[in-house]
Design a protein around this motif. Sequence first.
Motif, short mmCIF file in Angstrom:
data_model
loop_
_atom_site.label_atom_id
_atom_site.label_comp_id
_atom_site.label_asym_id
_atom_site.label_seq_id
_atom_site.Cartn_x
_atom_site.Cartn_y
_atom_site.Cartn_z
N SER A 171 0.86 -1.17 0.00
CA SER A 171 0.00 0.00 0.00
C SER A 171 0.90 1.23 0.00
CB SER A 171 -0.94 -0.02 1.21
OG SER A 171 -0.20 -0.17 2.42
N TYR A 172 0.30 2.39 0.06
CA TYR A 172 1.04 3.60 -0.24
C TYR A 172 1.26 4.49 0.98
CZ TYR A 172 -0.53 2.10 -4.84
OH TYR A 172 -0.79 1.35 -5.95
N VAL A 173 2.20 5.41 0.82
CA VAL A 173 2.41 6.47 1.80
C VAL A 173 1.19 7.38 1.76
CG1 VAL A 173 3.85 8.45 2.38
CG2 VAL A 173 4.89 6.36 1.48
N SER A 174 0.77 7.84 2.93
CA SER A 174 -0.32 8.81 2.97
C SER A 174 0.09 10.05 2.17
CB SER A 174 -0.61 9.19 4.42
OG SER A 174 -1.74 10.02 4.50
N ASP A 216 -0.32 2.97 6.54
CA ASP A 216 0.62 4.04 6.90
C ASP A 216 0.04 4.90 8.02
OD1 ASP A 216 3.00 5.59 6.52
OD2 ASP A 216 1.87 7.05 5.37
N ARG A 217 -1.22 5.29 7.88
CA ARG A 217 -1.82 6.17 8.88
C ARG A 217 -2.04 5.45 10.21
NH1 ARG A 217 -4.58 7.72 4.20
NH2 ARG A 217 -6.48 6.58 4.74
N ILE A 218 -2.38 4.17 10.15
CA ILE A 218 -2.59 3.41 11.39
C ILE A 218 -1.28 3.31 12.17
CG2 ILE A 218 -3.06 1.09 12.28
CD1 ILE A 218 -5.16 0.88 9.96
N GLU A 225 6.94 5.26 13.20
CA GLU A 225 7.31 6.20 12.14
C GLU A 225 8.12 5.50 11.05
OE1 GLU A 225 7.14 8.79 9.97
OE2 GLU A 225 6.95 10.12 11.72
N ASP A 226 7.99 6.02 9.84
CA ASP A 226 8.73 5.56 8.67
C ASP A 226 10.15 6.13 8.75
OD1 ASP A 226 9.72 5.09 6.13
OD2 ASP A 226 8.16 6.21 5.08
N THR A 227 11.14 5.26 8.95
CA THR A 227 12.51 5.74 9.13
C THR A 227 13.06 6.42 7.88
OG1 THR A 227 13.44 3.58 8.50
CG2 THR A 227 13.04 3.98 10.85
N ALA A 228 12.60 6.00 6.70
CA ALA A 228 13.10 6.61 5.47
C ALA A 228 12.66 8.07 5.37
CB ALA A 228 12.59 5.82 4.25
N HIS A 257 6.97 3.08 -7.36
CA HIS A 257 6.49 3.62 -6.09
C HIS A 257 7.14 2.88 -4.92
CE1 HIS A 257 3.67 0.50 -7.45
NE2 HIS A 257 3.54 0.18 -6.17
N ARG A 258 6.89 3.36 -3.72
CA ARG A 258 7.54 2.84 -2.51
C ARG A 258 6.52 2.10 -1.66
NH1 ARG A 258 9.48 5.25 2.66
NH2 ARG A 258 8.23 7.11 2.26
N VAL A 259 6.70 0.78 -1.52
CA VAL A 259 5.79 -0.01 -0.68
C VAL A 259 6.54 -0.77 0.41
CG1 VAL A 259 4.04 -0.27 -2.47
CG2 VAL A 259 5.83 -2.01 -2.24
N ASP A 260 7.87 -0.72 0.40
CA ASP A 260 8.67 -1.42 1.41
C ASP A 260 9.21 -0.40 2.40
OD1 ASP A 260 9.06 -4.35 0.19
OD2 ASP A 260 9.13 -2.88 -1.43
N HIS A 261 9.05 -0.71 3.69
CA HIS A 261 9.32 0.29 4.72
C HIS A 261 9.95 -0.36 5.95
CE1 HIS A 261 6.64 3.37 2.82
NE2 HIS A 261 6.11 2.27 2.31
N ILE A 262 10.63 0.47 6.72
CA ILE A 262 11.07 0.11 8.06
C ILE A 262 10.46 1.14 9.01
CG2 ILE A 262 13.03 -0.10 9.65
CD1 ILE A 262 14.70 -1.00 7.19
N HIS A 263 9.71 0.66 9.99
CA HIS A 263 9.07 1.54 10.97
C HIS A 263 9.74 1.35 12.33
CE1 HIS A 263 5.43 3.11 8.88
NE2 HIS A 263 5.72 2.12 8.06
#
Length: 310
Positions: A171-174, A216-218, A225-228, A257-263
């Motif tokens: 899914s996407y960044v807000s 993302d919002r949840i 938080e998204d470290t990137a 697009h960006r769907v991979d994240h480190i929180h």
Amino acid sequence: MPRQITVVSCNFELNGNGNYDIWLATHQRLAKLRPTILCRQETFGYTPTGRGATLFAESKRILRLAGELGPKRHATALYYDPEVFEQLTLWDTEWPGWLLHPTAMTLRVRGTDDIDVVAASAHLSYNSPTKRRGEAEDLTRLADRVETYQGPHGVIKRKLPVLAIGMDRNSYVSPDRLVPGELPIPTLDEIKDPQHRAHRSYEIAPGQRVMDSEPDRILLTAHLEDTARYAALKPNGPGLAAVAPTVPASDTHGPAHRVDHIHATNFLLPAVVHTEVIEMKGKSDHDTVVTVFDLDVVIEICRNQTPLAA
């Protein structure tokens, strides 16, 4: 030189899909990143026993890490450097509603008796915004563990910080959280595949759909938080390189697009040193995300964390 924790999140497509040469090359590439924590998704083929267990053991040997598999389909795994961390708890993440269950641990920094953090690897639903919302809500549990410690003036309680949840969010960044200059999230018209349009959006009124950024919002609501994003906005940081796309443009999925994240728990963000995206072309359909933390800053922040009221 500061002591560092290098967190790597890698969605390796179908774990090589039975191609040992690609599997080996990918793991050798990951080993060169010298991860302290490695969050793996799509670890299909790994099992607790049999041939899958042998392959999983080989992955740990190549990476020089200890690790555990997630439950049921074993579609995620979490590795850690046993010289830096001691595993205290492997979380029970056999949560209802998940197809690809996460792997989560409580880890203690070696040489301490009170610096404990949570780390996890997760893969949200590919096809269902409804499931992704529930899965993101489940992941907020990882930030809600209270532990008791012996402080200088008696027993104290505090919530364990989440050092890292590495995941494919699907899914996407807000839109209001995009870094200035970051590629915009795709629009529905840019996604030509009708099934993928259903997978990545949801209806808010008859005939009106919006792109899915609920996970993302949840997570942000739970102070994960998204470290990137943090690294990209940091003075003298990596800038837009930190928020580079992790999947390329395609006829089905639309623009890159960006769907991979480190929180991470937001109060640990001052320990973030660097974030970057590592290209995995020829090995996987997703690029790999790396976030580096200053270990001593993590320790200092945790030691100064405000205890919970008794």
